[in-house]
Design an enzyme around this catalytic site. Structure first.
Site, PDB file in Angstrom:
ATOM      1  CG  HIS A 148     -27.214 -16.512 -17.044  1.00 46.32           C
ATOM      2  ND1 HIS A 148     -26.088 -16.466 -16.687  1.00 46.32           N
ATOM      3  CD2 HIS A 148     -27.188 -14.259 -16.913  1.00 46.32           C
ATOM      4  CE1 HIS A 148     -24.842 -15.241 -16.065  1.00 46.32           C
ATOM      5  NE2 HIS A 148     -25.865 -14.435 -16.305  1.00 46.32           N
ATOM      6  CG  ASN A 169     -24.517 -19.505 -19.300  1.00 48.15           C
ATOM      7  OD1 ASN A 169     -25.398 -17.746 -19.492  1.00 48.15           O
ATOM      8  ND2 ASN A 169     -24.805 -20.177 -18.208  1.00 48.15           N
ATOM      9  CD  GLU A 226     -26.383 -19.837 -14.708  1.00 49.46           C
ATOM     10  OE1 GLU A 226     -26.398 -19.774 -15.600  1.00 49.46           O
ATOM     11  OE2 GLU A 226     -25.541 -19.168 -13.782  1.00 49.46           O
ATOM     12  CG  ASP A 270     -29.806 -11.369 -10.593  1.00 47.50           C
ATOM     13  OD1 ASP A 270     -28.862 -10.608  -9.924  1.00 47.50           O
ATOM     14  OD2 ASP A 270     -29.591 -12.806 -11.707  1.00 47.50           O
TER      15      ASP A 270
HETATM   16  C1  F6R Z   1     -27.386  -9.407 -13.129  1.00 51.48           C
HETATM   17  C2  F6R Z   1     -27.708 -10.461 -13.865  1.00 51.48           C
HETATM   18  C3  F6R Z   1     -27.572 -11.049 -15.289  1.00 51.48           C
HETATM   19  C4  F6R Z   1     -26.363  -9.744 -16.207  1.00 51.48           C
HETATM   20  C5  F6R Z   1     -25.760 -11.585 -16.828  1.00 51.48           C
HETATM   21  C6  F6R Z   1     -25.424  -9.882 -17.564  1.00 51.48           C
HETATM   22  O1  F6R Z   1     -28.338  -9.238 -12.080  1.00 51.48           O
HETATM   23  O2  F6R Z   1     -29.069 -10.578 -13.911  1.00 51.48           O
HETATM   24  O3  F6R Z   1     -28.222 -11.893 -14.967  1.00 51.48           O
HETATM   25  O4  F6R Z   1     -27.691  -9.822 -16.565  1.00 51.48           O
HETATM   26  O5  F6R Z   1     -25.188 -12.055 -15.996  1.00 51.48           O
HETATM   27  O6  F6R Z   1     -24.105  -9.365 -16.968  1.00 51.48           O
HETATM   28  P1  F6R Z   1     -23.271  -8.330 -17.318  1.00 51.48           P
HETATM   29  O7  F6R Z   1     -23.642  -6.879 -18.049  1.00 51.48           O
HETATM   30  O8  F6R Z   1     -21.827  -8.319 -16.606  1.00 51.48           O
HETATM   31  O9  F6R Z   1     -22.686  -8.933 -18.984  1.00 51.48           O
END
Ligand code: F6R
Length: 223
Positions: free
Chosen positions: A126, A124, A131, A63
């Site tokens: 995701h 959450n 989301e 992403d």
């Molecule tokens: C980022 C992504 C997100 C993160 C998730 C956890 O490329 O795909 O899904 O993996 O938000 O983020 P952290 O590792 O910062 O807790």
């Protein structure tokens, strides 16, 4: 689904780096999907230390924020700083989601299949920026970030108002086509959602629960 509990973040990082290293050594022409965020930082540090040959590897990021790609907090800057500028990967071999998103999907298709996808999980549930409520069939597209995600990611910015509110993300359908998936979670604040995603109902309300439908997923957690 089995969750491997590791001693600490160092062990989580080296275990996931071992998987990436084995993949690249076994198949130098590997196609990888890579995440950003806090969790993979230790893995990238570890992979850089190992001085692997990335010359034939092709990567796709999960992403990107819809923002100036030269901003220090853009995911393009993050990847350059933490991995790409520190390996011998060819810049032309590292891809980020772009518009038109169908052309990005064509690029993945043209690569003849993803060998290994590394994921983190949001508080959450995701994965990538899919989301809660995202369709299990979703493909790469522009999305609005949830309030929870904006709040969680505000730690990377000077103020919450600077956090982008939109992103381009691979879809859940796109991710699920990977041959192998690794999901990692670091910190006790992820334990509850990880448990819900891995052992609860498979539902679009908890995007990561879709991984229960994949037959080659490894999950790694440390508190
Ligand atoms: C980022 C992504 C997100 C993160 C998730 C956890 O490329 O795909 O899904 O993996 O938000 O983020 P952290 O590792 O910062 O807790």
């Amino acid at each position: 689904m089995e969750v491997n509990v590791l001693k600490n973040y160092k062990e989580l990082s080296s275990t996931v780096a071992d998987i990436v290293e084995a993949q690249i050594k076994e198949q130098p022409l590997s196609k990888l999907i890579l995440p950003t965020g806090s969790t993979p930082l230790g893995i990238y540090e570890e992979l850089v230390k190992r001085e692997l040959d990335w010359s034939l590897v092709i990567t796709f990021n999960l992403d990107v924020y819809l923002m100036n790609i030269d901003h220090p907090e853009s995911y393009q800057s993050y990847m350059r700083k933490n991995l790409f500028n520190r390996t011998n990967i060819y810049p032309d071999h590292s891809h980020f989601p772009f518009r038109p998103t169908s052309a990005f999907e064509d690029k993945i298709d043209g690569s003849m299949g993803i060998d290994l996808c590394i994921l983190g999980i949001g508080s959450n549930g995701h994965i990538a920026f899919n989301e809660p409520g995202s369709s299990f069939k979703s493909r790469t597209r522009v999305v609005e970030l949830s309030e929870q995600t904006i709040e969680d990611n505000s730690r990377f910015f000077d103020s919450i108002d600077e956090v982008p509110t939109q992103a381009i993300t691979m879809g859940l359908g796109t991710i699920m086509e990977s041959k192998k998936i690794v999901l990692m979670a670091n910190g006790v604040n992820k334990l509850n959602i990880l448990n819900v995603a891995m052992n609860g109902e498979v539902t679009e309300d908890v995007p990561a629960s879709i991984l229960q439908n994949h037959d080659n997923v490894k999950v790694f957690y440390c508190d």
